[in-house]
Design an enzyme around this catalytic site. Structure first.
Site, PDB file in Angstrom:
ATOM      1  N   THR A  12      44.085  45.437  36.395  1.00 31.30           N
ATOM      2  CA  THR A  12      44.346  45.002  37.766  1.00 31.30           C
ATOM      3  C   THR A  12      45.812  44.607  37.894  1.00 31.30           C
ATOM      4  O   THR A  12      46.403  44.055  36.966  1.00 31.30           O
ATOM      5  CB  THR A  12      43.440  43.831  38.175  1.00 31.30           C
ATOM      6  OG1 THR A  12      43.754  42.671  37.408  1.00 31.30           O
ATOM      7  CG2 THR A  12      41.975  44.188  37.975  1.00 31.30           C
ATOM      8  N   SER A  16      53.098  47.133  38.380  1.00 30.47           N
ATOM      9  CA  SER A  16      54.416  46.551  38.116  1.00 30.47           C
ATOM     10  C   SER A  16      54.314  45.513  37.004  1.00 30.47           C
ATOM     11  O   SER A  16      53.218  45.085  36.631  1.00 30.47           O
ATOM     12  CB  SER A  16      55.001  45.884  39.377  1.00 30.47           C
ATOM     13  OG  SER A  16      54.231  44.740  39.749  1.00 30.47           O
ATOM     14  N   GLY A  17      55.468  45.119  36.474  1.00 30.66           N
ATOM     15  CA  GLY A  17      55.548  44.015  35.531  1.00 30.66           C
ATOM     16  C   GLY A  17      54.702  44.208  34.284  1.00 30.66           C
ATOM     17  O   GLY A  17      54.641  45.287  33.691  1.00 30.66           O
ATOM     18  N   ILE A  18      54.042  43.134  33.871  1.00 31.45           N
ATOM     19  CA  ILE A  18      53.227  43.162  32.657  1.00 31.45           C
ATOM     20  C   ILE A  18      52.076  44.156  32.790  1.00 31.45           C
ATOM     21  O   ILE A  18      51.721  44.847  31.829  1.00 31.45           O
ATOM     22  CB  ILE A  18      52.705  41.747  32.339  1.00 31.45           C
ATOM     23  CG1 ILE A  18      53.875  40.842  31.916  1.00 31.45           C
ATOM     24  CG2 ILE A  18      51.631  41.777  31.254  1.00 31.45           C
ATOM     25  CD1 ILE A  18      53.524  39.371  31.802  1.00 31.45           C
ATOM     26  N   SER A 137      48.964  31.787  31.577  1.00 29.45           N
ATOM     27  CA  SER A 137      50.357  31.343  31.570  1.00 29.45           C
ATOM     28  C   SER A 137      50.453  30.031  30.811  1.00 29.45           C
ATOM     29  O   SER A 137      49.505  29.227  30.823  1.00 29.45           O
ATOM     30  CB  SER A 137      50.863  31.137  33.002  1.00 29.45           C
ATOM     31  OG  SER A 137      52.119  30.463  33.012  1.00 29.45           O
ATOM     32  N   TYR A 150      49.579  26.706  40.943  1.00 30.23           N
ATOM     33  CA  TYR A 150      49.649  27.834  40.012  1.00 30.23           C
ATOM     34  C   TYR A 150      49.092  27.429  38.649  1.00 30.23           C
ATOM     35  O   TYR A 150      48.276  28.142  38.053  1.00 30.23           O
ATOM     36  CB  TYR A 150      51.091  28.313  39.892  1.00 30.23           C
ATOM     37  CG  TYR A 150      51.296  29.437  38.902  1.00 30.23           C
ATOM     38  CD1 TYR A 150      50.867  30.726  39.193  1.00 30.23           C
ATOM     39  CD2 TYR A 150      51.923  29.204  37.676  1.00 30.23           C
ATOM     40  CE1 TYR A 150      51.052  31.763  38.286  1.00 30.23           C
ATOM     41  CE2 TYR A 150      52.112  30.235  36.762  1.00 30.23           C
ATOM     42  CZ  TYR A 150      51.672  31.510  37.076  1.00 30.23           C
ATOM     43  OH  TYR A 150      51.859  32.530  36.167  1.00 30.23           O
TER      44      TYR A 150
END
Length: 253
Positions: A12, A16-18, A137, A150
């Protein structure tokens, strides 16, 4: 190497990115990959780059109907799934005193509610011995100012990983989390900070990292790929931190 040969992987937020770097690594390891994203143009660009073993499906993780459509599309085209990388996420920062309901809901709807129901709805499609990896994170436990919502969304993911790893163990499905520190990804540009604040934040953060640099998405992708592979069949319910040592936080340096 083809550690993921003949496996079907869903990523998912894979445009883009990771997510994109991980989809690329999965392809290199021999997997057939489905990526999702919220913008068709970005999905099309990523699929064009990644090649013919990759399919792209428009799906907003914050919309449960769209998750249902994603699951049905994957079931129709591929049947069962070997790897589920729940990566889609958003980040915006604000002091607790200035958080409003919209800020709270936008983050929680993607980072936790969306992640939760992605797993919930994919469970019937997960093969025995499948691997589920959540992108978390280090903010979940770091206490960094201005990241309350977050951080809470990622802490909730940690709890979900623990529970899911026990509930799904009977089918030998492994559930783990990868928690990056500072990584060079487009998400930093979407935090709502202006360019000067972003630069100041990046400089201050880099000074605190023992390895004195930000990580690369490709480095995170290598870790996710390992957890997805049969080399990690005795690993479940765990969090893997990849942060250049920033969590060490020595008193003296």
């Amino acid at each position: 190497m083809t550690n993921l040969a003949n496996k079907v992987a869903v990523v998912t937020g894979g445009n883009s990115g990771i997510g994109l770097a991980t989809a690329r690594e999965f392809v290199a390891q021999g997997a057939s990959v489905i990526i999702t994203g919220r913008k068709q143009a970005a999905i099309d660009t990523a699929v064009s780059e990644l090649g013919s073993t990759v399919a792209g499906i428009l799906s907003d993780t914050s919309d449960l109907d769209q998750i249902d459509n994603l699951v049905e599309s994957v079931k129709t085209r591929y049947g069962l799934v070997d790897i589920l990388f729940i990566n889609a996420g958003v980040a915006s920062f604000s002091p607790i005193s200035q958080v409003n309901e919209q800020h709270f809901d936008e983050i929680m709807n993607v980072n936790f509610k969306g992640a939760f129901f992605t797993l919930n709805k994919f469970i019937p499609l997960l093969k025995e011995g499948a691997s589920v990896i959540f992108l978390s994170s280090i903010n979940a436990t770091s206490g960094m100012p201005n990241t309350a919502v977050y951080a809470a969304s990622k802490a909730a993911v940690h709890s979900l990983v623990k529970v899911a790893s026990t509930e799904l163990a009977a089918k030998k499905i492994r559930v783990n989390a990868v928690s990056p520190g500072p990584i060079n990804t487009p998400i930093f540009g979407k935090t709502g900070l202006d360019q000067a604040s972003l630069q100041g934040f990046a400089t201050a953060m880099q000074d605190r990292i023992p390895l004195k640099r930000f990580g690369a998405s490709e480095e995170v992708a290598k870790l996710v790929s390992f957890l997805a592979s049969d080399d990690a069949t005795f690993i479940t319910g765990s969090e893997y931190v990849i942060d250049g040592g920033i969590n060490v936080n020595p008193v003296l340096s």
